[in-house]
Structures are given as structure tokens and as C-alpha cells.
Scaffold this active site. Structure first.
Site, PDB file in Angstrom:
ATOM      1  N   PHE A 126     -45.689  21.532  52.770  1.00  0.00           N
ATOM      2  CA  PHE A 126     -47.050  20.195  52.219  1.00  0.00           C
ATOM      3  C   PHE A 126     -47.569  20.705  53.299  1.00  0.00           C
ATOM      4  CE2 PHE A 126     -48.227  15.997  53.485  1.00  0.00           C
ATOM      5  CZ  PHE A 126     -48.239  15.789  52.552  1.00  0.00           C
ATOM      6  N   ASP A 198     -38.578  22.962  57.323  1.00  0.00           N
ATOM      7  CA  ASP A 198     -39.458  21.343  56.885  1.00  0.00           C
ATOM      8  C   ASP A 198     -38.187  21.079  55.662  1.00  0.00           C
ATOM      9  OD1 ASP A 198     -39.989  19.064  55.303  1.00  0.00           O
ATOM     10  OD2 ASP A 198     -42.087  19.778  56.249  1.00  0.00           O
ATOM     11  N   TYR A 221     -38.840   8.515  53.706  1.00  0.00           N
ATOM     12  CA  TYR A 221     -39.126   7.477  53.408  1.00  0.00           C
ATOM     13  C   TYR A 221     -38.754   8.215  51.973  1.00  0.00           C
ATOM     14  CZ  TYR A 221     -42.907  10.192  54.900  1.00  0.00           C
ATOM     15  OH  TYR A 221     -44.388  11.441  54.884  1.00  0.00           O
ATOM     16  N   LYS A 222     -38.466   9.304  52.265  1.00  0.00           N
ATOM     17  CA  LYS A 222     -38.761   9.773  50.222  1.00  0.00           C
ATOM     18  C   LYS A 222     -37.194   9.059  49.804  1.00  0.00           C
ATOM     19  CE  LYS A 222     -41.854  13.292  51.042  1.00  0.00           C
ATOM     20  NZ  LYS A 222     -43.154  13.245  50.283  1.00  0.00           N
ATOM     21  N   ARG A 371     -46.086  15.360  38.367  1.00  0.00           N
ATOM     22  CA  ARG A 371     -44.012  15.916  39.843  1.00  0.00           C
ATOM     23  C   ARG A 371     -43.650  14.509  38.793  1.00  0.00           C
ATOM     24  NH1 ARG A 371     -44.796  16.130  46.042  1.00  0.00           N
ATOM     25  NH2 ARG A 371     -45.466  13.852  45.131  1.00  0.00           N
TER      26      ARG A 371
END
Lengths: 412, 412
Positions: A126, A198, A221-222, A371
Site C-alpha cells: 500500500f 504490514d 478499521y478493515k 476489489r
């Protein structure tokens, strides 16, 4: 052999994780396939946040730093995240953002390898990972960044006696491909470098084991449903905890913060990575979601995740004409997959917009990735069936050509 | 000539800020004199936070990054803070903690003064300022810290051609003494150094003007009522905004964050100081309090603040025998005062505990400071009267000797 909608409903009826769906407040009339971006709201989060606001803050005010455990939130919340990444309580600290934590970890790690001046990063990370590594290298000076990934060399070729640290994503944010953490960690450590993972796109989606890694960071938060911008976390291997220095050396990481000593003296263990005052209301929401996660069997999550993602691929193989431009970007081998399926399509952006209009929420990432995230706690087989048939319809009937879908929103 | 309780009530009836008290949810039966540590809860904050949780997150999910303005929160919230510190909208960014912002600002500022290798800090700054400066100096290497304040030299003596940057608090967290920002800024800039102000203990308590300062930082959970650990802020003078680099270079500060470019490219202006995903629920609470602050006249705040703090000093002069060990630590000159009154007392800790038992909430700071904050939006003259008489009673009757008050709580 692909399932029918009725067969999907049968599987849902027998799903050992099926009851968790009722613990989430899902948007009405929508198949939500963005749990990999922002996880759904747990039903009891509003009550927990309201308590933090109205009682802990409104009534007890500053006393809550003691009585409501505010002061210890970075550690107590980190202790609850630890089992989700295969770490021990005491080795994880919750706070700040993933980006800030990458900075803390990278600047703390590099001095452990004096003389080695190369940081290996992945162009497929990312982007914030790469951006923050640039900032850390700039701050510390005299470090070189060596890129691996699609546009760079292989990790094997990049490793050498000059490499201090390797920062990689467990699951690729665009393709959904998962790396073999244990094997990569072993390779990196055998080359004398430090391994930093990560975990943003894997924790909560599959069992994660930090294992022999040196450091790790991740967000909540995912897949972990902590809420927008919820506190992130960092992991420090016990062997490093008392040897490393946090350059973001604020009073919350001091050994005796209320002695107000003139000089910084680090707290023992991961607490030294705390910096400033923690955003308590955001921690309250995160802790509400962790109430759910402490009852979850991650092996069951992985089994359901693979069933859902495999079903999605199989349905689209069956329903979409190969000439329509849809190309699977995620590995077909389930072992090499996170809990996300990505396709490439030259009209990816309007395809996502057209799907959203039909109640199927996925997202788009440059240059041409569509996605879909599969959060096993609240997604059903029947949702996957409905999403795949909607996507097949959008492509087969070229519904994405509607000009309403061309204009870009600021943030997708 | 000190006021009677009835005269205090008369003043409260005529107070032009009197109506604001009803906009806060105050703890029952308590005179709350810790608005300088954690501001009281605005009455409409719970509703605003619940909306962010249940509707923005729960219903609209990721779409709220656009539709609810989540993505712009650091800037839009900064724009609302700007007038409270005498800055223009566009020059303030809200986010992270004060400590993280000090790190960002100091590491961004130092390269503007190449060849100068000294950072001047004040041993009387809140300790995190000094701790973070140590971390920043360690990260960048080859910087020396020169201390001023009680235990160091004067600022005039500390300044010289080797000084790159001066970091000072506008209001001293222990004594409540306020510096003359304009005069100090002029002195520092005349010496060729950069001026960085910490506004934590002044913004919201009195009119603040960043003026010719180069940078500033501050928190929003004290006088600004943003909630525990609410987002902090930083100010960058327009002349520096496009010349400085944020080493915490995350994707939220990128010029084109959704192009997912491989390399960092800073956004124009203060936005480059954004790093990771903002904790939205904490921003929601802060924005609720800013709804109040945008209706407040800071000159009225200052006038009432000085009336309340002067009244407190006058009452204690009158009520407390000079032999009881209470020594005023805050300047008697109102111009040199923030909105906090501190006394030194050898038994400061049990005095604060005994007062709390009588419904008067102040706090204690090492080594012997008893602190009382006066938040003019929700404190009345009669509250000051009641607090002063309670403190006089605790001291006069030596109520602090009760052994229940000796044991230290973890966080005071």
C-alpha cells in the site's frame, strides 16, 4: 460445479459463523463487499461509544484516566489484538495510525543493524508504506530504498549484506495475494535483515502468526471493525523491546510520566512506543468490536473466507464470457489468497459504480483493479451468489456504459 | 475588597457568557476546575458522535469518506480552529496528538536553518515537548538542546547564531504564567531562529494570535472541549508551507492520494502534514464543541477569565492565614496570566484529594503544585466563591491530614 442460490442458502443455514451476522448493523438492501476497506458497524458499538462519551467523559471526566482505564488503553487494547496476529499480550501496542506506526517501527529498527544502509520495500505495498519509508530514510539520512515487487527485482535478488530491514505487506491491497509469512521471514532473517510486516489486509481475515518476525504494524478499521480511522497497532518481538528507541518519544511512553522528569526515559517493553494522548472515543469503538473478536475462531474464519472467495471465482468463471475483459488478479491457489478477490478490467471504475447502483458495494483501485472483500463474520454464501450474478449482468449487458458511471468521485 | 457570595450571584446573572453554561453537561454537585486538563462535555456532543457512528459509519460506510467529509476532516476541522489562534483558514491542520505534531513541526522546521544546530526548549514546558525534541534531535542527528526556564538560562542568553529553533509554551502548565507571544516571537526571529509555540494551555482560554510565529501546535481536549485525546492541531506560517517537508509522509498528505503513485509527493499547503487515516469518531466530538466555539467572543472569554482568576486569588488572600503554607505560583499581574491559578503547598497532593471530597475538582502536579483551571464558558463567579471557601476550610482546619488522602492514584 458451481452452487445454486438455494444451495448457498443451505450452506448459510449450517454455517458455524452464521450467528455473528446478527451482531453487525449492515446497510439495508446492500451486499457489502468492502469489509477489507471499512469493516461494518458492530451492533453494540453505539452503546459502548455513548457510554464513553456520556458517562466516562461527561460524568467522571479526568478521573476516567484511572477509573475507566483510559491511561492503559494503548496496552490493554493491544493485549486484545495480540491473539489475532499470533502475538502474546504485552507485545502489541494500539495507537496512532498505521503510517505513524510504520515510521516508529522503521526508525526504531534501523539502528539495530548498524552499517547496513538499505531498506527493502515493495512497490506493491500500500503506497503509504513506501511513502513513510521515504520519510524515515530522509529523517535518519544516508539510507537507500531498494524496491521489489511487480516493477522491481525479486526479494531474493534484493537481499544482501547491505540490507537492514524489509517491509512487506502480508496481503497485497490490490491483488489480494497473500505471502507465506513464515517462509519470507526466514529468508529475510537468514540474510541478517529485520522483517517488518504490514498486516492491514490480513488480520481478522485469516489466522496471522507474527512468528519470528521482528516487527509488525496493522490497522483495525478493515476486517477488525474498529471504525473509521480506529487506532492502529504495532508489534515488537520481545527480543527487541528493551533495545529499541522510539524517536516519537512523548510522555505517554515515558517510564514515569507523572513524575514530570525533565528528560525522556523510556518505559519498559512496548509501552515506550506510546507517544501522545490516545483518542479515547475511537478506542471505545475498537474495544466494542474486540468484544466480538475474542469469541471468534480464526480457523473457522479462514475456512469460510476460502469457501466464499472460491465460490465467487467459480461463479464468475461460469457466468462471464471470457471475451468481456474480466481478468482474475488474485491467485487461484487458495493458500496464496487473503480474503479479497480482485479482477482487472479496462472499465473497472464504471463497472464498480454500476454494481453499486445494483446494491453490490465493491471498490476500485488504480490502474484497473476491481476489489471485493469478503468479511466472513457477516457475509453469507447467498450474498456472494447475488454479487457474482450482478457483476455478470453488469458485464454481460454492458450496463457500465451508462454515462452516469464515468465521473470520478473524490474518494472511492 | 472581596465579593460576597450574593454579589457573585449578581455578577453571574449579568454575565454575557452566562448562557453558554447550559450548553455543557457538567458533573452533578461538583465545581469542576479541571477544564485546563479535560474540558467538560458539550450537551450536543453525544448526538453528533452517535450520528457519526450509526449513520455515517453504520449506514453509509466507506461512502462517508466523500459524503460526510471524512477525507477533509483534518483540513475542515483545522479551518474551524484557525480563528481561535489568530490564524487564517488553510493554515491549520487538525490531527494526531500534540506530541506527534511537535515531532512533525520540529523535524520540518530544522532544515530551514541549515548550519544552525541548537534547539532551545524550556524546562518548564510540559515535559512531552522536551521529550519529543530529544526524539527529533536523535532522529535527525547532530543537534544540541539548550534549556531555558527555571533551571536553565534566560531566553535572551540562550539565543545566538547557532540557534535554529525555539519551542516554548504560551502558558506554563504548572504555574499558569503566560508569555507575551508577540514580544518573544520578535526576539527569537530577530536572532534568526524559528519560533514554535505550544498553545495547549492557552487556546480557548484567551485570545491567541500566532502573529509572526513560524509554527505552532496545540491540543483541543482542554479549554476547547474536544473530548479525551481529541485530535490536536498544528499551524504553519504561509511563508513556510510549500518549503517544508513532513518526515511522517503518509498517504493522507500526498498530492494525489488516490492515484497510488509509487513515490511520495507532498500536497500543497498544510495538508502535507497529514499522515494516516484520521480517527473520525474523535473528530466528530471535536466538531461538536467547535459548533459552540464559533459563537464565542474570545475578548469576553478573556475578561471573564481574568475576573474569575482575580476573584479566586483575592478570596484566598482574604480567607487563608499566611502561615498555612499556601504560596501563589501564578503572577498577580493579570496580563501575565493564562486562565489557570496555581499554588504551591508542601501537602499539595492530600490538599487536592480533600478538596475533591468536598466537590471541588482541581489537580496536582509535581513537585508541589495545586492547579485550578477556570473555563469561562461554564464556570460561574459563585463556583469560584465556593471553591475558594472550600480550599480555605481544607487548609484552615487541616482536613488534608486525613490519612485517606495520602495514597497516590496512578494518574491525577
Amino acid at each position: 460445479m458451481v452452487l445454486s442460490r438455494a444451495e448457498c442458502q443451505d450452506l448459510d443455514a449450517k454455517d458455524p459463523l452464521g450467528a455473528f451476522r446478527d451482531e453487525f448493523s449492515l446497510p439495508p438492501g446492500v451486499v457489502y463487499l468492502l469489509g477489507n476497506s471499512l469493516g461494518a458497524l458492530p451492533r453494540h458499538t453505539p452503546e459502548r461509544v455513548a457510554h464513553a462519551v456520556e458517562t466516562e467523559w461527561g460524568v467522571h471526566l479526568g478521573a476516567s484516566w484511572n477509573t475507566a482505564g483510559w491511561w492503559d488503553m494503548p496496552q490493554s487494547t493491544g493485549d486484545r489484538i495480540a491473539p489475532l496476529v499470533g502475538a502474546r499480550p504485552g507485545d502489541v501496542l494500539a495507537g496512532d495510525s498505521t503510517s505513524v506506526n510504520i515510521f516508529k517501527v522503521v526508525t526504531a529498527a534501523l539502528p539495530l543493524r548498524p552499517g547496513r544502509r538499505v531498506i527493502v520495500s515493495d512497490l506493491d505495498n500500500f503506497p503509504t508504506d513506501r511513502y513513510v519509508v521515504e520519510g524515515a530514510a530522509r529523517a535518519l539520512g544516508a539510507y537507500e530504498i531498494r524496491d521489489v515487487g511487480e516493477a522491481g527485482s525479486s526479494l531474493e535478488d534484493a537481499l544482501g549484506e547491505d540490507v537492514a530491514l524489509v517491509l512487506l505487506s502480508h496481503v497485497d491491497y490490490r491483488t489480494g495475494e497473500a505471502r507465506d509469512m513464515a517462509a519470507v521471514t526466514e529468508l529475510v532473517r537468514a540474510a541478517g535483515a529485520l522483517m517488518v510486516w504490514d498486516l492491514c489486509h490480513s488480520a481478522g481475515a485469516l489466522p496471522v502468526r507474527v512468528g519470528e518476525a521482528d516487527f509488525a504494524v496493522g490497522c483495525t478499521y478493515k476486517y477488525l471493525n474498529g471504525g473509521p480511522g480506529a487506532p492502529a497497532y504495532l508489534y515488537v518481538a520481545p527480543r527487541h523491546q528493551d533495545a529499541v528507541h522510539n524517536v516519537l518519544s512523548g510522555w505517554h511512553g515515558h517510564a514515569a510520566p507523572f513524575d514530570f522528569e525533565p528528560h525522556y526515559r523510556p518505559a519498559p517493553g512496548v509501552r515506550r512506543f506510546a507517544t501522545g494522548s490516545p483518542p479515547i472515543l475511537s478506542y471505545a469503538a475498537l474495544n466494542a468490536s474486540l468484544d466480538i473478536w475474542e469469541r471468534v475462531d480464526l480457523d473457522e474464519v479462514r475456512a469460510k473466507s476460502l469457501a466464499l472467495t472460491s465460490l465467487f471465482i467459480d461463479l464468475l468463471d461460469d457466468l462471464v464470457d471470457p471475451g468481456l475483459g474480466l481478468a482474475l488478479a488474485t491467485p487461484r491457489d487458495p493458500e496464496r489468497r487473503g480474503s479479497q478477490i480482485s479482477y482487472r478490467h479496462p472499465q473497472g471504475y464504471p463497472v464498480v459504480r454500476a454494481l453499486a447502483d445494483r446494491g453490490v458495494v465493491g471498490d476500485y483501485r488504480e490502474p484497473d483493479f476491481v476489489r471485493f472483500g469478503f468479511a466472513p463474520l457477516y457475509l453469507r454464501h447467498v450474498d456472494v451468489y447475488d454479487a457474482a450474478t450482478a457483476l455478470a449482468e453488469v458485464l454481460g449487458e454492458e450496463l457500465w456504459r451508462d454515462e452516469r458511471y464515468a465521473a470520478r468521485l473524490t474518494v472511492t
